[in-house]
Design a protein around this motif. Structure first.
Motif, PDB file in Angstrom:
ATOM      1  N   GLN A 198      37.752  54.555  39.973  1.00  0.00           N
ATOM      2  CA  GLN A 198      38.053  55.816  40.654  1.00  0.00           C
ATOM      3  C   GLN A 198      39.259  55.664  41.585  1.00  0.00           C
ATOM      4  O   GLN A 198      39.565  54.564  42.053  1.00  0.00           O
ATOM      5  N   SER A 199      39.902  56.769  41.905  1.00  0.00           N
ATOM      6  CA  SER A 199      41.128  56.736  42.712  1.00  0.00           C
ATOM      7  C   SER A 199      40.898  56.299  44.157  1.00  0.00           C
ATOM      8  O   SER A 199      41.831  55.848  44.822  1.00  0.00           O
ATOM      9  N   ASN A 200      39.676  56.399  44.655  1.00  0.00           N
ATOM     10  CA  ASN A 200      39.388  55.989  46.035  1.00  0.00           C
ATOM     11  C   ASN A 200      38.910  54.536  46.125  1.00  0.00           C
ATOM     12  O   ASN A 200      38.442  54.102  47.171  1.00  0.00           O
ATOM     13  N   VAL A 201      39.051  53.778  45.039  1.00  0.00           N
ATOM     14  CA  VAL A 201      38.604  52.387  44.992  1.00  0.00           C
ATOM     15  C   VAL A 201      39.799  51.459  44.833  1.00  0.00           C
ATOM     16  O   VAL A 201      40.663  51.672  43.979  1.00  0.00           O
ATOM     17  N   LEU A 202      39.822  50.434  45.665  1.00  0.00           N
ATOM     18  CA  LEU A 202      40.795  49.357  45.538  1.00  0.00           C
ATOM     19  C   LEU A 202      40.025  48.150  45.021  1.00  0.00           C
ATOM     20  O   LEU A 202      39.028  47.752  45.631  1.00  0.00           O
ATOM     21  N   PHE A 203      40.454  47.590  43.900  1.00  0.00           N
ATOM     22  CA  PHE A 203      39.755  46.466  43.283  1.00  0.00           C
ATOM     23  C   PHE A 203      40.673  45.252  43.280  1.00  0.00           C
ATOM     24  O   PHE A 203      41.792  45.316  42.779  1.00  0.00           O
ATOM     25  N   ALA A 204      40.201  44.153  43.854  1.00  0.00           N
ATOM     26  CA  ALA A 204      40.999  42.929  43.958  1.00  0.00           C
ATOM     27  C   ALA A 204      40.400  41.837  43.077  1.00  0.00           C
ATOM     28  O   ALA A 204      39.176  41.723  42.944  1.00  0.00           O
ATOM     29  N   VAL A 205      41.294  41.031  42.499  1.00  0.00           N
ATOM     30  CA  VAL A 205      40.880  39.921  41.645  1.00  0.00           C
ATOM     31  C   VAL A 205      41.522  38.644  42.162  1.00  0.00           C
ATOM     32  O   VAL A 205      42.721  38.608  42.435  1.00  0.00           O
ATOM     33  N   ALA A 206      40.703  37.601  42.286  1.00  0.00           N
ATOM     34  CA  ALA A 206      41.205  36.268  42.624  1.00  0.00           C
ATOM     35  C   ALA A 206      41.333  35.486  41.319  1.00  0.00           C
ATOM     36  O   ALA A 206      40.419  35.503  40.491  1.00  0.00           O
ATOM     37  N   ARG A 207      42.469  34.822  41.162  1.00  0.00           N
ATOM     38  CA  ARG A 207      42.706  34.016  39.961  1.00  0.00           C
ATOM     39  C   ARG A 207      43.025  32.583  40.358  1.00  0.00           C
ATOM     40  O   ARG A 207      43.718  32.352  41.354  1.00  0.00           O
ATOM     41  N   ASP A 208      42.536  31.651  39.559  1.00  0.00           N
ATOM     42  CA  ASP A 208      42.819  30.244  39.835  1.00  0.00           C
ATOM     43  C   ASP A 208      44.219  29.889  39.347  1.00  0.00           C
ATOM     44  O   ASP A 208      44.944  30.741  38.819  1.00  0.00           O
ATOM     45  N   ARG A 209      44.604  28.637  39.504  1.00  0.00           N
ATOM     46  CA  ARG A 209      45.983  28.237  39.170  1.00  0.00           C
ATOM     47  C   ARG A 209      46.304  28.399  37.690  1.00  0.00           C
ATOM     48  O   ARG A 209      47.466  28.459  37.311  1.00  0.00           O
ATOM     49  N   THR A 210      45.277  28.512  36.838  1.00  0.00           N
ATOM     50  CA  THR A 210      45.526  28.732  35.412  1.00  0.00           C
ATOM     51  C   THR A 210      45.574  30.221  35.070  1.00  0.00           C
ATOM     52  O   THR A 210      45.773  30.580  33.920  1.00  0.00           O
ATOM     53  N   GLY A 211      45.354  31.080  36.079  1.00  0.00           N
ATOM     54  CA  GLY A 211      45.384  32.519  35.852  1.00  0.00           C
ATOM     55  C   GLY A 211      44.050  33.116  35.476  1.00  0.00           C
ATOM     56  O   GLY A 211      43.957  34.313  35.191  1.00  0.00           O
ATOM     57  N   GLN A 212      43.001  32.309  35.470  1.00  0.00           N
ATOM     58  CA  GLN A 212      41.671  32.802  35.115  1.00  0.00           C
ATOM     59  C   GLN A 212      41.036  33.531  36.295  1.00  0.00           C
ATOM     60  O   GLN A 212      41.084  33.059  37.429  1.00  0.00           O
ATOM     61  N   ALA A 213      40.429  34.685  36.016  1.00  0.00           N
ATOM     62  CA  ALA A 213      39.715  35.437  37.057  1.00  0.00           C
ATOM     63  C   ALA A 213      38.531  34.620  37.541  1.00  0.00           C
ATOM     64  O   ALA A 213      37.693  34.201  36.743  1.00  0.00           O
ATOM     65  N   ILE A 214      38.488  34.391  38.859  1.00  0.00           N
ATOM     66  CA  ILE A 214      37.444  33.549  39.441  1.00  0.00           C
ATOM     67  C   ILE A 214      36.643  34.281  40.520  1.00  0.00           C
ATOM     68  O   ILE A 214      35.590  33.833  40.937  1.00  0.00           O
ATOM     69  N   GLY A 215      37.160  35.426  40.971  1.00  0.00           N
ATOM     70  CA  GLY A 215      36.470  36.199  41.990  1.00  0.00           C
ATOM     71  C   GLY A 215      36.973  37.624  42.016  1.00  0.00           C
ATOM     72  O   GLY A 215      38.019  37.934  41.448  1.00  0.00           O
ATOM     73  N   CYS A 216      36.215  38.487  42.697  1.00  0.00           N
ATOM     74  CA  CYS A 216      36.617  39.883  42.798  1.00  0.00           C
ATOM     75  C   CYS A 216      35.968  40.520  44.015  1.00  0.00           C
ATOM     76  O   CYS A 216      35.060  39.955  44.629  1.00  0.00           O
TER      77      CYS A 216
END
Length: 157
Positions: A49-67
């Motif tokens: 939705q437009s009122n949501v900011l979603f963040a992704v943490a990626r490790d040094r290989t670019g893999q999603a590791i957190g959010c």
């Protein structure tokens, strides 16, 4: 964007296969701790939705590791879906995600952050308490539930 030699954190779409898998990990973890009526997760459509900011943490290989997500409302923003995969724990990634979300809230002139977590997640409770979040009662559409812990933090905007 936050960047260090080990991880990067940036705003991304939750609608990516590896991020969807990360969210599924979080759901499975929470399913093992709480009954469905005590789970208040946002689904993928809600996270887009437009009122949501979603963040992704990626490790040094670019893999999603957190959010983590911020859901902005008229009086406060709610932190939702803060999660770090077990292989990324113990590296301060959750704290960095939380700091990034708080920074984005400040830049959006938000002065109050709220969240709901559970009593069976001592690491989350410790993280939030150490970051200045204080316990409070239910807010918005939440009801009093012994399996919910409600917290808030006033932030400088």
């Amino acid at each position: 964007m936050f960047s260090s030699s080990a991880i990067t954190i940036d705003v991304e779409s939750p609608d990516q296969p590896e991020v969807i898998a990360l969210i599924a990990e979080l759901d499975a973890y929470q399913d093992s701790l709480y009954p469905p009526e005590s789970r208040h997760a946002l689904d993928l459509a809600s996270l887009k939705q437009s009122n949501v900011l979603f963040a992704v943490a990626r490790d040094r290989t670019g893999q999603a590791i957190g959010c983590g997500a911020l859901v902005f409302g008229p009086e406060f923003a709610e932190i939702k879906r803060l999660y770090v995969n077990p292989r990324g724990r113990g590296q301060g990634i959750a704290r960095k995600l939380l700091a990034m979300l708080e920074s984005r809230a400040v830049h959006a002139d938000c002065k109050l952050l709220k969240l709901e977590t559970g009593p069976y997640q001592p690491e989350a409770l410790s993280l939030y308490a150490s970051a200045g979040y204080e316990r409070r009662g239910p807010f918005a559409d939440y009801t009093n539930d012994p399996l919910s812990v409600f917290m808030q933090k006033h932030i400088a905007a």
